[in-house]
Design a protein around this motif. Sequence first.
Motif, PDB file in Angstrom:
ATOM      1  N   LYS A   4       0.839  -1.198   0.000  1.00  0.00           N
ATOM      2  CA  LYS A   4       0.000   0.000   0.000  1.00  0.00           C
ATOM      3  C   LYS A   4       0.872   1.245   0.000  1.00  0.00           C
ATOM      4  N   ARG A   5       0.370   2.281  -0.637  1.00  0.00           N
ATOM      5  CA  ARG A   5       1.072   3.564  -0.622  1.00  0.00           C
ATOM      6  C   ARG A   5       0.047   4.675  -0.784  1.00  0.00           C
ATOM      7  N   LEU A   6       0.376   5.811  -0.280  1.00  0.00           N
ATOM      8  CA  LEU A   6      -0.513   6.969  -0.350  1.00  0.00           C
ATOM      9  C   LEU A   6       0.148   8.034  -1.216  1.00  0.00           C
ATOM     10  N   TYR A   7      -0.500   8.341  -2.329  1.00  0.00           N
ATOM     11  CA  TYR A   7      -0.031   9.421  -3.180  1.00  0.00           C
ATOM     12  C   TYR A   7      -0.778  10.695  -2.822  1.00  0.00           C
ATOM     13  N   VAL A   8      -0.059  11.784  -2.715  1.00  0.00           N
ATOM     14  CA  VAL A   8      -0.670  13.090  -2.534  1.00  0.00           C
ATOM     15  C   VAL A   8      -0.446  13.848  -3.836  1.00  0.00           C
ATOM     16  N   ASP A   9      -1.548  14.171  -4.519  1.00  0.00           N
ATOM     17  CA  ASP A   9      -1.486  14.873  -5.800  1.00  0.00           C
ATOM     18  C   ASP A   9      -2.037  16.287  -5.628  1.00  0.00           C
ATOM     19  N   LEU A  10      -1.551  17.199  -6.448  1.00  0.00           N
ATOM     20  CA  LEU A  10      -1.977  18.590  -6.382  1.00  0.00           C
ATOM     21  C   LEU A  10      -2.206  19.095  -7.796  1.00  0.00           C
ATOM     22  N   GLN A  11      -3.333  19.760  -8.007  1.00  0.00           N
ATOM     23  CA  GLN A  11      -3.624  20.397  -9.284  1.00  0.00           C
ATOM     24  C   GLN A  11      -4.092  21.814  -9.022  1.00  0.00           C
ATOM     25  N   ALA A  12      -3.643  22.739  -9.854  1.00  0.00           N
ATOM     26  CA  ALA A  12      -4.039  24.139  -9.675  1.00  0.00           C
ATOM     27  C   ALA A  12      -4.135  24.829 -11.024  1.00  0.00           C
ATOM     28  N   ASP A  13      -5.071  25.748 -11.132  1.00  0.00           N
ATOM     29  CA  ASP A  13      -5.251  26.604 -12.309  1.00  0.00           C
ATOM     30  C   ASP A  13      -5.377  28.038 -11.833  1.00  0.00           C
ATOM     31  N   TYR A  14      -4.799  28.945 -12.583  1.00  0.00           N
ATOM     32  CA  TYR A  14      -4.982  30.367 -12.305  1.00  0.00           C
ATOM     33  C   TYR A  14      -5.356  31.044 -13.618  1.00  0.00           C
ATOM     34  N   ASN A  15      -6.507  31.697 -13.622  1.00  0.00           N
ATOM     35  CA  ASN A  15      -6.993  32.370 -14.832  1.00  0.00           C
ATOM     36  C   ASN A  15      -6.601  33.846 -14.793  1.00  0.00           C
ATOM     37  N   PHE A  16      -5.798  34.239 -15.769  1.00  0.00           N
ATOM     38  CA  PHE A  16      -5.446  35.651 -15.903  1.00  0.00           C
ATOM     39  C   PHE A  16      -6.595  36.416 -16.552  1.00  0.00           C
ATOM     40  N   SER A  17      -7.214  35.785 -17.531  1.00  0.00           N
ATOM     41  CA  SER A  17      -8.367  36.351 -18.217  1.00  0.00           C
ATOM     42  C   SER A  17      -9.194  35.180 -18.747  1.00  0.00           C
ATOM     43  N   ARG A  18     -10.250  35.503 -19.501  1.00  0.00           N
ATOM     44  CA  ARG A  18     -11.090  34.453 -20.052  1.00  0.00           C
ATOM     45  C   ARG A  18     -10.332  33.595 -21.061  1.00  0.00           C
ATOM     46  N   LYS A  19      -9.312  34.151 -21.674  1.00  0.00           N
ATOM     47  CA  LYS A  19      -8.596  33.445 -22.734  1.00  0.00           C
ATOM     48  C   LYS A  19      -7.204  32.951 -22.351  1.00  0.00           C
ATOM     49  N   LEU A  20      -6.723  33.255 -21.148  1.00  0.00           N
ATOM     50  CA  LEU A  20      -5.360  32.892 -20.772  1.00  0.00           C
ATOM     51  C   LEU A  20      -5.306  32.379 -19.337  1.00  0.00           C
ATOM     52  N   SER A  21      -4.723  31.203 -19.156  1.00  0.00           N
ATOM     53  CA  SER A  21      -4.599  30.640 -17.805  1.00  0.00           C
ATOM     54  C   SER A  21      -3.286  29.876 -17.663  1.00  0.00           C
ATOM     55  N   LEU A  22      -2.887  29.717 -16.435  1.00  0.00           N
ATOM     56  CA  LEU A  22      -1.672  28.993 -16.067  1.00  0.00           C
ATOM     57  C   LEU A  22      -2.113  27.760 -15.281  1.00  0.00           C
ATOM     58  N   PHE A  23      -1.497  26.602 -15.548  1.00  0.00           N
ATOM     59  CA  PHE A  23      -1.887  25.396 -14.828  1.00  0.00           C
ATOM     60  C   PHE A  23      -0.653  24.641 -14.337  1.00  0.00           C
ATOM     61  N   THR A  24      -0.845  23.850 -13.280  1.00  0.00           N
ATOM     62  CA  THR A  24       0.205  22.976 -12.768  1.00  0.00           C
ATOM     63  C   THR A  24      -0.433  21.716 -12.194  1.00  0.00           C
ATOM     64  N   SER A  25       0.316  20.629 -12.256  1.00  0.00           N
ATOM     65  CA  SER A  25      -0.123  19.356 -11.708  1.00  0.00           C
ATOM     66  C   SER A  25       1.105  18.666 -11.111  1.00  0.00           C
ATOM     67  N   ILE A  26       0.986  18.205  -9.864  1.00  0.00           N
ATOM     68  CA  ILE A  26       2.088  17.517  -9.192  1.00  0.00           C
ATOM     69  C   ILE A  26       1.578  16.164  -8.703  1.00  0.00           C
ATOM     70  N   ARG A  27       2.202  15.086  -9.149  1.00  0.00           N
ATOM     71  CA  ARG A  27       1.839  13.736  -8.717  1.00  0.00           C
ATOM     72  C   ARG A  27       2.885  13.241  -7.733  1.00  0.00           C
TER      73      ARG A  27
END
Length: 67
Positions: A4-27
Amino acid sequence: WNSKRLYVDLQADYNFSRKLSLFTSIRNLQDAPSDTKIFGPSTPLHARFRSQEQVGALVTFGVKGTF
């Protein structure tokens, strides 16, 4: 089999405007190792461990845009 193992995952989005966003994902944020064991019914406890794999965290980031 793998233990057994426990993974902690993180996902985030930041919207600068309706047409532009920054995203990240950490597994596997906490760098949890993966233990492999192999044994039969008569294998003693000290001989059941086979290997341990520690690969670290997988990080993905980028920019999304609509034009």
